[in-house]
Design an enzyme around this catalytic site. Sequence first.
Site, short mmCIF file in Angstrom:
data_model
loop_
_atom_site.label_atom_id
_atom_site.label_comp_id
_atom_site.label_asym_id
_atom_site.label_seq_id
_atom_site.Cartn_x
_atom_site.Cartn_y
_atom_site.Cartn_z
N SER A 38 3.39 -1.85 10.42
CA SER A 38 4.84 -1.86 10.70
C SER A 38 5.51 -3.20 10.40
CB SER A 38 5.11 -1.41 12.14
OG SER A 38 4.69 -0.06 12.32
N GLU A 77 -6.78 4.74 7.56
CA GLU A 77 -6.63 6.18 7.29
C GLU A 77 -7.89 6.76 6.66
OE1 GLU A 77 -2.90 5.56 5.34
OE2 GLU A 77 -2.09 5.02 7.30
N LYS A 97 0.19 4.30 -0.35
CA LYS A 97 -0.43 5.51 0.21
C LYS A 97 -0.16 6.70 -0.71
CE LYS A 97 -0.14 3.31 4.65
NZ LYS A 97 -0.14 3.39 6.09
N ASN A 151 0.86 -1.18 0.00
CA ASN A 151 0.00 0.00 0.00
C ASN A 151 0.90 1.23 0.00
OD1 ASN A 151 -1.78 2.07 0.50
ND2 ASN A 151 -2.31 1.40 2.58
N GLY A 198 2.34 2.52 10.63
CA GLY A 198 3.28 3.61 10.43
C GLY A 198 3.98 4.06 11.69
N GLU A 204 -5.39 -4.74 10.66
CA GLU A 204 -4.37 -3.71 10.84
C GLU A 204 -4.68 -2.89 12.08
OE1 GLU A 204 -2.40 -2.60 6.92
OE2 GLU A 204 -4.34 -1.65 6.83
N HIS A 217 -9.58 1.14 4.74
CA HIS A 217 -8.27 1.34 5.36
C HIS A 217 -8.41 2.30 6.54
CE1 HIS A 217 -4.19 2.64 6.12
NE2 HIS A 217 -3.84 1.47 5.63
P1 PGA Z 1 2.76 0.46 7.61
O1 PGA Z 1 1.31 0.63 6.96
O2 PGA Z 1 3.35 -0.84 7.08
O3 PGA Z 1 3.55 1.65 7.14
O4 PGA Z 1 2.59 0.42 9.08
C1 PGA Z 1 0.46 -0.49 6.76
C2 PGA Z 1 -0.85 -0.05 6.13
O5 PGA Z 1 -1.32 1.05 6.44
O6 PGA Z 1 -1.42 -0.77 5.31
#
Ligand code: PGA
Length: 276
Positions: A232, A116, A25, A23, A192, A186, A114
């Site tokens: 992460s 976000e 982003k 992903n 992140g 997640e 997601h």
């Molecule tokens: P990250 O994001 O690996 O940077 O923690 C995962 C995601 O949001 O799908």
Amino acid sequence: MVPTPPPAPSIPSAMRTPYVGGNWKMNTDRAAAVALAAAVARSAADPATASTCHVAIFPPFPYLIPCADALRAANASVVLGAQDVYHAEKGAFTGEVSPLMLRDCGVSAVLCGHSERRHVLHEGDDMVSAKVRASLAAGLAVVLCVGEKLEQRLTGQTDTVNERQVRLGLREVAPDLLARIVIAYEPVWAIGTGKVASPDDAQDAHAKIRAVIADMFGQPHADALRIIYGGSVTGHNAAGLFSMPDIDGGLIGGASLKPDEFAAIIHAAARRAHRS
Ligand code: PGA
């Protein structure tokens, strides 16, 4: 609600091909996106991983077509996905993108719900569920993202939040369409932040999500559904997570922007397939 801990999976996880999604982003520019897509195509074609692991990338909307071209030029089996979609077919929805538009651009999968989008853009479960159904109806595959926030984990609500997001996200989905669905667990506090869930904690959440699926759709569907972990994941911690019986791969944010690290994660998932 799920009253008791779920039983161990009744079929070997080998039935489930590992799935690793990148992903991206709101990152990359056009040239970097094309270069990254080409690099992922090379990693996915490695004989050690090819055919044992499903690999997907989710670039930003404007770079979907150049990435589709790059994957086609590399003759890659990598799935091209979008990070979001709107649930209407067409019309007065300024700024939105329909499932059919995505199909038209060579996209075959989409992220729905997601964190976000849920927590920064305030998408609710009803909208997520409408997006899931519209995407499936248009022939897209769906990665439905669920997960609890830190305060929800600290107050013991992890399983309730996951169950609600899964039940509402898959509301009115016909069982035969489950083959086109992957669930990404997640935990929001892990995304992140560098704070990865422990393999045991993630396994516990995955097993409970699988029990919810069994309750909704029956055990055979639950056994066949891929549930992947996100938050992460790195080249270093992927193998530990993917060694757990109910963790069928990962949805990768930051590390998916680094070709070597993403390749290491793909290899870790492929090793799971070989081991099972
Ligand atoms: P990250 O994001 O690996 O940077 O923690 C995962 C995601 O949001 O799908």
